[in-house]
Design a protein around this motif. Structure first.
Motif, PDB file in Angstrom:
ATOM      1  N   MET A 101     -48.683 -64.231-115.164  1.00 13.46           N
ATOM      2  CA  MET A 101     -48.510 -65.168-116.256  1.00 13.46           C
ATOM      3  C   MET A 101     -49.819 -65.888-116.510  1.00 13.46           C
ATOM      4  SD  MET A 101     -45.265 -65.404-117.192  1.00 13.46           S
ATOM      5  CE  MET A 101     -43.994 -64.401-116.503  1.00 13.46           C
ATOM      6  N   SER A 102     -50.121 -66.036-117.756  1.00 17.06           N
ATOM      7  CA  SER A 102     -51.248 -66.868-118.145  1.00 17.06           C
ATOM      8  C   SER A 102     -50.676 -68.169-118.694  1.00 17.06           C
ATOM      9  CB  SER A 102     -52.098 -66.158-119.201  1.00 17.06           C
ATOM     10  OG  SER A 102     -53.101 -67.036-119.674  1.00 17.06           O
ATOM     11  N   ILE A 103     -50.808 -69.232-117.907  1.00 15.60           N
ATOM     12  CA  ILE A 103     -50.275 -70.532-118.299  1.00 15.60           C
ATOM     13  C   ILE A 103     -51.411 -71.541-118.254  1.00 15.60           C
ATOM     14  CG2 ILE A 103     -48.617 -72.359-117.787  1.00 15.60           C
ATOM     15  CD1 ILE A 103     -46.939 -70.222-116.312  1.00 15.60           C
ATOM     16  N   ALA A 133     -43.283 -73.898-114.391  1.00 14.62           N
ATOM     17  CA  ALA A 133     -43.291 -73.026-115.578  1.00 14.62           C
ATOM     18  C   ALA A 133     -43.355 -71.567-115.144  1.00 14.62           C
ATOM     19  CB  ALA A 133     -44.463 -73.379-116.488  1.00 14.62           C
ATOM     20  N   ARG A 134     -44.222 -71.270-114.196  1.00 14.10           N
ATOM     21  CA  ARG A 134     -44.346 -69.894-113.693  1.00 14.10           C
ATOM     22  C   ARG A 134     -43.032 -69.445-113.049  1.00 14.10           C
ATOM     23  NH1 ARG A 134     -49.230 -70.059-111.478  1.00 14.10           N
ATOM     24  NH2 ARG A 134     -50.118 -68.943-113.244  1.00 14.10           N
ATOM     25  N   TYR A 135     -42.422 -70.308-112.261  1.00 16.90           N
ATOM     26  CA  TYR A 135     -41.145 -69.994-111.615  1.00 16.90           C
ATOM     27  C   TYR A 135     -40.070 -69.724-112.666  1.00 16.90           C
ATOM     28  CZ  TYR A 135     -37.016 -70.455-108.661  1.00 16.90           C
ATOM     29  OH  TYR A 135     -35.826 -70.221-108.015  1.00 16.90           O
ATOM     30  N   ALA A 136     -39.978 -70.590-113.675  1.00 23.48           N
ATOM     31  CA  ALA A 136     -38.956 -70.434-114.715  1.00 23.48           C
ATOM     32  C   ALA A 136     -39.139 -69.114-115.461  1.00 23.48           C
ATOM     33  CB  ALA A 136     -39.010 -71.606-115.694  1.00 23.48           C
ATOM     34  N   ILE A 176     -39.533 -62.819-117.655  1.00 29.49           N
ATOM     35  CA  ILE A 176     -40.487 -62.689-118.743  1.00 29.49           C
ATOM     36  C   ILE A 176     -41.687 -61.913-118.220  1.00 29.49           C
ATOM     37  CG2 ILE A 176     -41.967 -63.984-120.331  1.00 29.49           C
ATOM     38  CD1 ILE A 176     -38.885 -64.079-120.897  1.00 29.49           C
ATOM     39  N   HIS A 177     -42.226 -61.040-119.058  1.00 32.20           N
ATOM     40  CA  HIS A 177     -43.325 -60.150-118.667  1.00 32.20           C
ATOM     41  C   HIS A 177     -44.449 -60.949-118.010  1.00 32.20           C
ATOM     42  CE1 HIS A 177     -46.441 -57.124-118.869  1.00 32.20           C
ATOM     43  NE2 HIS A 177     -45.499 -56.235-119.154  1.00 32.20           N
ATOM     44  N   PRO A 178     -44.989 -60.453-116.901  1.00 33.57           N
ATOM     45  CA  PRO A 178     -46.020 -61.198-116.168  1.00 33.57           C
ATOM     46  C   PRO A 178     -47.338 -61.371-116.935  1.00 33.57           C
ATOM     47  CG  PRO A 178     -45.584 -59.076-115.111  1.00 33.57           C
ATOM     48  CD  PRO A 178     -44.581 -59.239-116.200  1.00 33.57           C
ATOM     49  N   LEU A 179     -47.540 -60.632-118.023  1.00 34.84           N
ATOM     50  CA  LEU A 179     -48.757 -60.808-118.812  1.00 34.84           C
ATOM     51  C   LEU A 179     -48.541 -61.689-120.042  1.00 34.84           C
ATOM     52  CD1 LEU A 179     -50.292 -57.222-118.618  1.00 34.84           C
ATOM     53  CD2 LEU A 179     -50.846 -59.242-117.251  1.00 34.84           C
ATOM     54  N   SER A 180     -47.378 -62.319-120.131  1.00 35.54           N
ATOM     55  CA  SER A 180     -47.101 -63.228-121.245  1.00 35.54           C
ATOM     56  C   SER A 180     -47.904 -64.515-121.083  1.00 35.54           C
ATOM     57  CB  SER A 180     -45.608 -63.533-121.329  1.00 35.54           C
ATOM     58  OG  SER A 180     -44.891 -62.359-121.617  1.00 35.54           O
ATOM     59  N   GLU A 181     -48.088 -65.220-122.194  1.00 36.34           N
ATOM     60  CA  GLU A 181     -48.914 -66.426-122.196  1.00 36.34           C
ATOM     61  C   GLU A 181     -48.115 -67.640-122.642  1.00 36.34           C
ATOM     62  OE1 GLU A 181     -52.642 -65.861-124.285  1.00 36.34           O
ATOM     63  OE2 GLU A 181     -52.493 -63.713-123.930  1.00 36.34           O
ATOM     64  N   LEU A 182     -48.434 -68.784-122.034  1.00 37.02           N
ATOM     65  CA  LEU A 182     -47.780 -70.053-122.334  1.00 37.02           C
ATOM     66  C   LEU A 182     -48.823 -71.160-122.273  1.00 37.02           C
ATOM     67  CD1 LEU A 182     -45.252 -71.955-122.589  1.00 37.02           C
ATOM     68  CD2 LEU A 182     -45.157 -71.906-120.081  1.00 37.02           C
ATOM     69  N   GLN A 190     -43.874 -58.166-123.595  1.00 34.52           N
ATOM     70  CA  GLN A 190     -45.047 -58.993-123.323  1.00 34.52           C
ATOM     71  C   GLN A 190     -45.416 -59.726-124.602  1.00 34.52           C
ATOM     72  OE1 GLN A 190     -48.396 -56.721-121.961  1.00 34.52           O
ATOM     73  NE2 GLN A 190     -49.858 -58.220-122.658  1.00 34.52           N
ATOM     74  N   GLY A 191     -45.939 -60.940-124.493  1.00 34.30           N
ATOM     75  CA  GLY A 191     -46.371 -61.629-125.694  1.00 34.30           C
ATOM     76  C   GLY A 191     -46.777 -63.062-125.443  1.00 34.30           C
ATOM     77  N   LEU A 192     -46.977 -63.755-126.532  1.00 36.25           N
ATOM     78  CA  LEU A 192     -47.374 -65.153-126.516  1.00 36.25           C
ATOM     79  C   LEU A 192     -46.122 -65.992-126.712  1.00 36.25           C
ATOM     80  CD1 LEU A 192     -49.654 -67.246-126.510  1.00 36.25           C
ATOM     81  CD2 LEU A 192     -49.877 -66.874-128.963  1.00 36.25           C
ATOM     82  N   LEU A 193     -45.704 -66.711-125.672  1.00 33.85           N
ATOM     83  CA  LEU A 193     -44.488 -67.517-125.751  1.00 33.85           C
ATOM     84  C   LEU A 193     -44.635 -68.667-126.736  1.00 33.85           C
ATOM     85  CD1 LEU A 193     -43.559 -67.600-122.005  1.00 33.85           C
ATOM     86  CD2 LEU A 193     -42.118 -66.734-123.834  1.00 33.85           C
ATOM     87  N   GLY A 194     -45.703 -69.414-126.618  1.00 37.44           N
ATOM     88  CA  GLY A 194     -45.934 -70.553-127.493  1.00 37.44           C
ATOM     89  C   GLY A 194     -46.392 -71.763-126.712  1.00 37.44           C
TER      90      GLY A 194
END
Length: 165
Positions: free
Chosen positions: A1-3, A22-25, A31-37, A83-87
């Motif tokens: 995850m990119s947070i 956030a990472r745990y949730a 949610i895909h591990p390469l998604s961004e938040l 995978q994607g950009l969560l927001g």
């Protein structure tokens, strides 16, 4: 995850705990591990401006979520998560402080921010609490995630009760 956690509030907050929960949730929701938040912490004035601009409601609020890609948890265990950009999640420590004090089980600002982070993640994933059945589902999931994270971290004491409405 990119947070990314960006504190623009001027208030000292436990950014690592926000990042961790956030990472745990997101992992718990598969949610895909390469998604961004992105998580942004702002003061009451900035939150009030966002609240007026986007919700047409006066005063600051505790948390706002701004979804980007329409990501949803996979329906079945063997489905590949997209995978994607969560927001963005925007948090306000001033409101969180007051809510923690006013809660039935009083708790700290940081505990409230952790709860609000999970709440924001669930909103980004399409959960809502407008209807009683939606509220029961979302708040139940929120409590399970917060409780699971607290247990994993070895944190004792009662979990914060939901204070978001």
């Amino acid at each position: 995850m990119s947070i990314d956690v960006n504190n623009e509030s001027g208030t000292e907050v436990d950014e690592q705990a926000i990042l961790d929960i956030a990472r745990y949730a997101l992992a718990r929701m598969r949610i895909h591990p390469l998604s961004e938040l992105s998580v942004i912490v702002v003061d009451a004035g900035a939150m009030e401006q966002l609240h007026i601009q986007w919700m047409d409601l006066p005063g600051p609020t505790d948390v706002m979520s701004f979804p980007m890609d329409e990501l949803r948890p996979p329906m079945k265990d063997d489905d590949e998560p997209p995978q994607g950009l969560l927001g963005d999640i925007v948090l306000c420590p001033e409101v969180a402080t007051q809510q923690g004090k006013d809660a039935p089980t009083q708790h700290s600002m940081d505990e409230e921010l952790q709860l609000l982070t999970v709440h924001g993640v669930l909103h980004l994933l399409g959960y809502d609490h407008e209807e009683p059945d939606e509220k029961a589902e979302m708040f139940g999931l929120q409590a399970a995630i917060v409780d699971g994270w607290r247990a994993e971290k070895g944190l004792t004491g009662p979990s914060p009760a939901p204070t978001v409405s």
